[in-house]
Scaffold this active site. Structure first.
Site, PDB file in Angstrom:
ATOM      1  N   ASP A   1      16.412  10.302  -8.122  1.00 23.83           N
ATOM      2  CA  ASP A   1      17.883  10.281  -8.029  1.00 23.83           C
ATOM      3  C   ASP A   1      18.373   9.737  -6.690  1.00 23.83           C
ATOM      4  O   ASP A   1      19.499  10.024  -6.286  1.00 23.83           O
ATOM      5  CB  ASP A   1      18.457  11.684  -8.259  1.00 23.83           C
ATOM      6  CG  ASP A   1      18.111  12.233  -9.636  1.00 23.83           C
ATOM      7  OD1 ASP A   1      17.979  11.423 -10.575  1.00 23.83           O
ATOM      8  OD2 ASP A   1      17.937  13.458  -9.767  1.00 23.83           O
TER       9      ASP A   1
ATOM     10  N   HIS B   1       0.803  -1.213   0.000  1.00 16.87           N
ATOM     11  CA  HIS B   1       0.000   0.000   0.000  1.00 16.87           C
ATOM     12  C   HIS B   1       0.838   1.266   0.000  1.00 16.87           C
ATOM     13  O   HIS B   1       0.319   2.369   0.239  1.00 16.87           O
ATOM     14  CB  HIS B   1      -0.935  -0.014   1.225  1.00 16.87           C
ATOM     15  CG  HIS B   1      -2.247   0.650   0.986  1.00 16.87           C
ATOM     16  ND1 HIS B   1      -2.688   1.729   1.725  1.00 16.87           N
ATOM     17  CD2 HIS B   1      -3.223   0.394   0.075  1.00 16.87           C
ATOM     18  CE1 HIS B   1      -3.872   2.103   1.287  1.00 16.87           C
ATOM     19  NE2 HIS B   1      -4.227   1.318   0.290  1.00 16.87           N
TER      20      HIS B   1
ATOM     21  N   LYS C   1       2.907   4.565  -1.221  1.00 17.74           N
ATOM     22  CA  LYS C   1       2.769   5.568  -2.281  1.00 17.74           C
ATOM     23  C   LYS C   1       3.960   6.510  -2.182  1.00 17.74           C
ATOM     24  O   LYS C   1       3.896   7.548  -1.525  1.00 17.74           O
ATOM     25  CB  LYS C   1       1.479   6.375  -2.140  1.00 17.74           C
ATOM     26  CG  LYS C   1       0.195   5.581  -2.282  1.00 17.74           C
ATOM     27  CD  LYS C   1      -0.464   5.417  -0.953  1.00 17.74           C
ATOM     28  CE  LYS C   1      -1.780   4.676  -1.094  1.00 17.74           C
ATOM     29  NZ  LYS C   1      -2.374   4.380   0.242  1.00 17.74           N
TER      30      LYS C   1
END
Length: 242
Positions: free
Chosen positions: A155, A148, A150
């Site tokens: 870089d 779950h 996000k």
């Protein structure tokens, strides 16, 4: 009398020391991490065209407002700012403007890795299929529970994280948040977590990841109906980054 002055001097010294500590603390908070990017972005985004983020000189003729630094525009700029690598770990990915930004980064020859929850890789409108066919490496978390997360790592030093799924619904309609930071103490644990999940879901390793989901990612006919057709049907909204 000398004792009184001594006590006064000690009192003033204590006050001075306290003020010095507070001033130094303020100075450090204000300037000590000045070089570290810190930004918060709230959604839903404002309804506006984001074509200027991709092509600043392009004169877009769509009916939406132009040139606005909306929440989506700010998020897209962070994705497009990648110079060497881009690691993305999201529960669901169906927003076409974010997909376009990832493809733009890929076209510059940068290393891109995407981790996605296996059950939501094939949702209607998923962009995982087009991204895989472009040559971007994708792995599917096949654990017993949902992956779950996000977050994205630009870089390896810039963290983009929050409640936002990379979907049209989340970007345009939900109340969501995204935090962007380059503070190493915050970025490093996410770098380690991404690598841990990436290694754990290596399809050529322990075999946990398995093949790519069939629904919505590999079946081109279904995917074109769920994603590419949306790009032509919603040129004035979704393609333009609302």
């Amino acid at each position: 009398m000398s004792a009184v002055w001594t006590l006064k001097a000690l009192g003033l010294g204590a006050v001075g020391l306290t003020l010095s500590v507070e001033v130094l603390g303020w100075f450090f908070r204000r300037f000590g991490s000045k070089g570290f990017l810190k930004e918060v972005i709230f959604f839903p985004t404002e309804l506006a065209c984001v074509e200027h983020v991709f092509e600043p000189t392009f004169q877009c003729l769509c009916p939406l407002p132009h040139g606005l630094e909306t929440s989506l525009a700010r998020l897209l700029r962070h994705v497009l700012s990648a110079k060497s690598t881009l690691d993305i770990c999201v529960f669901a990915f169906s927003n076409m403007d974010l997909s376009r930004a990832v493809l733009a980064v890929h076209s510059r020859g940068l290393v891109i890795r995407i981790l996605i929850d296996k059950d939501y890789a094939g949702i209607s409108g998923s962009q995982i299929g087009p991204l895989r066919r472009a040559g971007i490496r994708v792995r599917y978390d096949s654990g017993a529970v949902h992956m779950h997360h996000k977050f994205a790592l630009v870089d390896g030093r810039r963290l983009v994280t929050g409640s936002l799924n990379w979907t049209l619904q989340a970007v345009q309609k939900n109340k969501e948040n995204v935090m962007v930071t380059e503070e190493p103490r915050l970025v490093t644990p996410f770098v380690q977590e991404f690598q841990r999940l990436w290694d754990a879901n290596d399809p050529e390793g322990c075999g946990r990841a398995g093949p790519a989901p069939q629904q919505g990612t590999e079946r081109q006919g279904t995917e074109r109906q769920g994603t590419e057709r949306q790009g032509t049907e919603r040129q004035g909204t979704e393609r333009q980054g609302t």
